[in-house]
Design a protein around this motif. Structure first.
Motif, PDB file in Angstrom:
ATOM      1  N   ARG A 282     -10.781 -49.350  88.165  1.00  0.00           N
ATOM      2  CA  ARG A 282     -11.908 -50.279  88.258  1.00  0.00           C
ATOM      3  C   ARG A 282     -13.143 -49.661  88.901  1.00  0.00           C
ATOM      4  O   ARG A 282     -14.241 -49.750  88.362  1.00  0.00           O
ATOM      5  CB  ARG A 282     -11.475 -51.529  89.033  1.00  0.00           C
ATOM      6  N   ASN A 283     -12.963 -49.036  90.050  1.00  0.00           N
ATOM      7  CA  ASN A 283     -14.127 -48.462  90.749  1.00  0.00           C
ATOM      8  C   ASN A 283     -14.768 -47.347  89.945  1.00  0.00           C
ATOM      9  O   ASN A 283     -15.990 -47.258  89.836  1.00  0.00           O
ATOM     10  CB  ASN A 283     -13.717 -47.924  92.129  1.00  0.00           C
TER      11      ASN A 283
ATOM     12  N   LEU B 133     -10.022 -53.413  78.311  1.00  0.00           N
ATOM     13  CA  LEU B 133      -9.677 -54.245  79.461  1.00  0.00           C
ATOM     14  C   LEU B 133      -8.353 -54.959  79.214  1.00  0.00           C
ATOM     15  O   LEU B 133      -8.033 -55.325  78.081  1.00  0.00           O
ATOM     16  CB  LEU B 133     -10.772 -55.288  79.712  1.00  0.00           C
TER      17      LEU B 133
ATOM     18  N   PRO C 192     -13.559 -57.919  89.926  1.00  0.00           N
ATOM     19  CA  PRO C 192     -13.952 -56.578  89.453  1.00  0.00           C
ATOM     20  C   PRO C 192     -13.982 -56.467  87.924  1.00  0.00           C
ATOM     21  O   PRO C 192     -14.877 -55.834  87.367  1.00  0.00           O
ATOM     22  CB  PRO C 192     -12.861 -55.674  90.034  1.00  0.00           C
ATOM     23  N   ILE C 193     -13.009 -57.083  87.248  1.00  0.00           N
ATOM     24  CA  ILE C 193     -12.977 -57.025  85.783  1.00  0.00           C
ATOM     25  C   ILE C 193     -14.190 -57.751  85.207  1.00  0.00           C
ATOM     26  O   ILE C 193     -14.830 -57.283  84.266  1.00  0.00           O
ATOM     27  CB  ILE C 193     -11.656 -57.629  85.226  1.00  0.00           C
TER      28      ILE C 193
ATOM     29  N   ILE D 101     -17.231 -55.553  85.564  1.00  0.00           N
ATOM     30  CA  ILE D 101     -17.246 -54.494  84.542  1.00  0.00           C
ATOM     31  C   ILE D 101     -17.690 -55.065  83.202  1.00  0.00           C
ATOM     32  O   ILE D 101     -18.504 -54.462  82.487  1.00  0.00           O
ATOM     33  CB  ILE D 101     -15.843 -53.833  84.431  1.00  0.00           C
TER      34      ILE D 101
ATOM     35  N   GLN E 275      -5.347 -49.590  86.441  1.00  0.00           N
ATOM     36  CA  GLN E 275      -5.741 -50.869  87.075  1.00  0.00           C
ATOM     37  C   GLN E 275      -6.309 -51.874  86.067  1.00  0.00           C
ATOM     38  O   GLN E 275      -7.193 -52.669  86.393  1.00  0.00           O
ATOM     39  CB  GLN E 275      -6.790 -50.633  88.174  1.00  0.00           C
TER      40      GLN E 275
ATOM     41  N   VAL F  96      -8.095 -51.176  83.343  1.00  0.00           N
ATOM     42  CA  VAL F  96      -9.363 -50.800  82.683  1.00  0.00           C
ATOM     43  C   VAL F  96      -9.419 -49.298  82.400  1.00  0.00           C
ATOM     44  O   VAL F  96      -9.116 -48.470  83.256  1.00  0.00           O
ATOM     45  CB  VAL F  96     -10.594 -51.247  83.515  1.00  0.00           C
TER      46      VAL F  96
END
Length: 250
Positions: free
Chosen positions: A11-12, A29, A37-38, A41, A70, A72
């Protein structure tokens, strides 16, 4: 143009790639995942019109190189894309009629790389590809282009037909390669020209073909009835080169 990291996981890492302005071709995704977080994005992807695919965990696990995705995974372009305007400006600077290559859903990276290589040799000012159902500027494409990707810009557009219509308003003509067309030797292809090549299996799609001014066939004398997409592009492009040189008396 420069190389970028190709597969970005986590994610990051994906969020940072978007915020750093990296060119992201596609994001995958985890289907059904709606946490903060998703969603962030997804918002970043929509801002730059990146293609988003929602997939099952098994698919992400198969794609993952680190095992730590995670939910993604993003594919970044190996090279930065150019723009159609830059291509037209390059033609104007050289005092040449614009000469562009448009690809209708080419999915084989080796074909795209070969086409970029040939585009450079024939003096085309750039290559235009669609955003969907087509290969982007991957590392395989870069390698197959034999360095030409450093000199010949590639633009990615949302709608090929709309781009053709806009270019027609600027005086461009379009020729597509198709078995049912007139012999390329009987057509006048000397003006500002875009060569349209269809995908490996289906050829040029109906809407794109309808927007072409010329439909050119390449004479064939063998036992099979088609050429590889990159070879067809090269043959048709060199006929344009020949006609331009003749017209210029060279």
């Amino acid at each position: 143009m420069r190389y970028e990291e190709l597969t970005i996981e986590g994610r990051n890492a994906v969020l940072e790639a978007f915020r750093a302005g990296k060119t992201i071709d596609k994001v995958f995704l985890l289907d059904g995942c709606q946490d903060g977080p998703i969603r962030t994005i997804l918002r970043e992807a929509k801002k730059v019109d990146t293609i988003v695919n929602f997939v099952k965990k098994e698919r992400l696990d198969q794609m993952s190189e680190t095992g730590k995705h995670q939910g993604v995974i993003a594919y970044a372009a190996a090279y930065e894309y150019g723009t159609v305007d830059e291509m037209l400006e390059a033609a104007e600077k050289k005092g040449e009629a614009p000469f562009l290559i448009l690809l209708d859903n080419i999915e084989d990276p080796h074909n795209l790389g070969s086409i970029i290589r040939t585009a450079n040799q024939v003096g085309a000012h750039g290559v235009i590809i669609p955003k969907r159902r087509a290969v982007g500027l991957t590392a395989t494409v870069a390698k197959a282009s034999a360095g030409a990707i450093n000199y010949t810009p590639v633009a990615k557009v949302t709608n090929l037909v709309r781009t053709m219509e806009e270019l027609k308003e600027k005086g461009m003509w379009f020729v597509c390669g198709d078995m049912g067309g007139e012999s390329m030797y009987s057509l006048d292809l000397t003006g500002p020209m875009g060569v349209v090549i269809g995908n490996e299996g289906d050829g040029v799609s109906r809407l794109v073909k309808e927007n072409c001014d010329f439909v050119a066939s390449i004479p064939m004398f063998g036992d099979i009835d088609s050429l590889n997409a990159s070879v067809a592009m090269g043959v048709l492009s060199y006929e344009i080169v020949r006609q331009r040189l003749n017209k210029a008396g060279k």
